[in-house]
Design a protein around this motif. Structure first.
Motif, short mmCIF file in Angstrom:
data_model
loop_
_atom_site.label_atom_id
_atom_site.label_comp_id
_atom_site.label_asym_id
_atom_site.label_seq_id
_atom_site.Cartn_x
_atom_site.Cartn_y
_atom_site.Cartn_z
N UNK A 184 0.83 -1.22 0.00
CA UNK A 184 0.00 0.00 0.00
C UNK A 184 0.86 1.26 0.00
N UNK A 185 1.91 1.26 -0.83
CA UNK A 185 2.77 2.44 -1.02
C UNK A 185 3.52 2.86 0.23
N UNK A 186 3.71 1.94 1.15
CA UNK A 186 4.48 2.24 2.35
C UNK A 186 5.94 1.90 2.17
N UNK A 187 6.75 2.27 3.14
CA UNK A 187 8.18 1.97 3.07
C UNK A 187 8.79 2.07 4.47
N UNK A 188 9.96 1.48 4.60
CA UNK A 188 10.79 1.60 5.79
C UNK A 188 12.19 1.96 5.31
N UNK A 189 12.72 3.08 5.75
CA UNK A 189 14.00 3.59 5.28
C UNK A 189 14.94 3.82 6.45
N UNK A 190 16.17 3.34 6.32
CA UNK A 190 17.24 3.57 7.30
C UNK A 190 18.38 4.28 6.61
N UNK A 233 19.11 8.21 10.71
CA UNK A 233 17.69 8.47 10.54
C UNK A 233 16.97 7.19 10.18
N UNK A 234 15.80 7.01 10.76
CA UNK A 234 14.92 5.90 10.39
C UNK A 234 13.52 6.46 10.28
N UNK A 235 12.86 6.24 9.16
CA UNK A 235 11.50 6.72 9.01
C UNK A 235 10.71 5.74 8.14
N UNK A 236 9.42 5.79 8.33
CA UNK A 236 8.55 4.85 7.65
C UNK A 236 7.23 5.53 7.32
N UNK A 237 6.50 4.91 6.43
CA UNK A 237 5.14 5.34 6.11
C UNK A 237 4.28 4.09 6.02
N UNK A 238 3.30 4.00 6.91
CA UNK A 238 2.49 2.79 7.00
C UNK A 238 1.01 3.17 7.04
N UNK A 239 0.19 2.27 6.53
CA UNK A 239 -1.24 2.47 6.56
C UNK A 239 -1.86 1.95 7.84
N UNK A 244 -6.18 6.01 7.85
CA UNK A 244 -5.09 6.81 8.42
C UNK A 244 -3.74 6.34 7.90
N UNK A 245 -2.79 7.29 7.82
CA UNK A 245 -1.40 6.96 7.47
C UNK A 245 -0.49 7.56 8.53
N UNK A 246 0.47 6.75 8.98
CA UNK A 246 1.40 7.18 10.02
C UNK A 246 2.80 7.28 9.44
N UNK A 247 3.51 8.33 9.85
CA UNK A 247 4.90 8.53 9.44
C UNK A 247 5.73 8.73 10.70
N UNK A 248 6.29 7.66 11.27
CA UNK A 248 7.20 7.82 12.41
C UNK A 248 8.62 8.10 11.94
N UNK A 249 9.35 8.94 12.68
CA UNK A 249 10.72 9.30 12.35
C UNK A 249 11.57 9.20 13.61
#
Length: 338
Positions: A184-190, A233-239, A244-249
């Motif tokens: 669903x167009x999400x990602x996890x980036x480090x 940095x670590x950030x993600x975008x999850x459904x 709702x969509x959450x973006x934790x950083x």
């Protein structure tokens, strides 16, 4: 008072040499009325796909860039004179210097050369790796230096704050990052960055910004105020449910450098090398939702949400007690609250 006019023209071409190689070439010519000189800026970049599957791409580029001159430059010599007086414990003045403002010849636009090289690789399905390096070298930075005329009477000395193009700074960084594509167009980036930034500390922008610096001291080359050698940095975008969509950083980085001063606010030892603020740690969160509605027969969409900074309320100080004569020397202050 002062005014400024800016002129610019550019040419850019993207050239597909082959299925694997693409070039991006550009030329920009610009001028502002303060420096009154045309500055040609050249830029070139490339992207090369390695192998037939195109799972590895090598990108790079280099260019010449010019900064505009702010209105502080033509009005620098019009600033009010400044007098610095030193007093004894009894209250009697010991020495006093009246400073005026001067500029060395005609000032030119600061010039920077930047280059970068980046390797992108799809390691596994939906898992990407990036390695990168970039460097930037700036010359002709606007620099303020102090000059004091020798005088027999220490209570009637005169001096100048001179503005010149003698400033320089260098920045370089290595970066490694990985990105995993979620449904669903999400990602996890480090991402981890190792960097270094060194330059002249008496830059015009750092001393005469919205609030002019209290005291102007001798210039030194040292780590710049924003120098942070290590940053993670670590950030993600999850459904989430209900659309709702959450973006934790999550951010962790080295603290910025600070200096030591004596009771007269003179620097003791090399500037910006007395130590560093504590490591910065922060967890931020954004939660939002896309709303669709109709206004006057037309469909509209708007994203609304909330952002929380420093969610865990970590104490991340922004200042240090730099005075060696203070009993609180080395104590850190002004923590950023949630």
């Amino acid at each position: 008072t002062a005014s400024k006019r800016e002129y610019a023209a550019y040419f850019q071409d993207k050239w597909t040499v082959s299925r694997a190689l693409t070039l991006d070439l550009g030329l920009r010519v610009e001028r502002d009325s303060i420096a009154a000189k045309w500055n040609p800026a050249y830029r070139a970049g490339f992207a090369y796909a390695v192998g037939g599957a195109s799972r590895t791409v090598l990108r790079g580029g280099a260019g010449l860039f010019y900064d505009g001159l702010s209105l502080v430059v033509p009005t620098f010599t019009q600033l009010p004179t400044r007098t610095e007086t030193t007093y004894a414990l009894s209250g009697a003045p010991i020495e006093s210097t009246a400073y005026s403002y001067a500029a060395r010849s005609r000032l030119r636009n600061p010039k920077s050369f930047g280059a970068s090289l980046q390797l992108d690789r799809e390691v596994l399905r939906d898992l990407f790796l990036r390695l990168g390096y970039q460097v930037r070298r700036t010359k002709r930075n606007l620099l303020i230096e102090t000059e004091i005329d020798s005088a027999l009477d220490p209570l009637n000395r005169t001096g100048f704050f001179t503005l010149s193009n003698d400033g320089r700074d260098n920045y370089r960084e290595w970066q490694v990052s990985t990105r995993y594509r979620l449904p669903a167009s999400g990602h996890l980036t480090l991402s981890y960055v190792r960097s270094s930034s060194v330059g002249d500390l008496n830059a015009l922008g750092s001393l005469f910004g919205a609030v002019p610096f209290r005291l102007l001291r001798e210039n030194q080359r040292a780590p710049l105020p924003f120098d942070s050698p290590n940053r993670f940095l670590a950030w993600s975008e999850v459904g989430l449910p209900f659309g709702l969509r959450a973006v934790p950083v999550v951010e962790w980085r080295s603290g910025f450098p600070y200096s030591n001063v004596d009771e007269l606010r003179n620097y003791v030892g090399p500037r910006a090398r007395a130590g560093r603020l504590p490591r910065y740690r922060s967890v931020d969160l954004q939660v939002s939702r896309l709303l669709a509605f109709t206004v006057m027969g037309k469909s509209r969409r708007i994203r609304v949400g909330v952002r929380l900074f420093n969610l865990l309320n970590d104490y991340n100080p922004q200042d240090a007690q730099e005075s060696l004569v203070s009993p609180n020397h080395g104590v850190f202050y002004r923590g950023i609250k949630r």
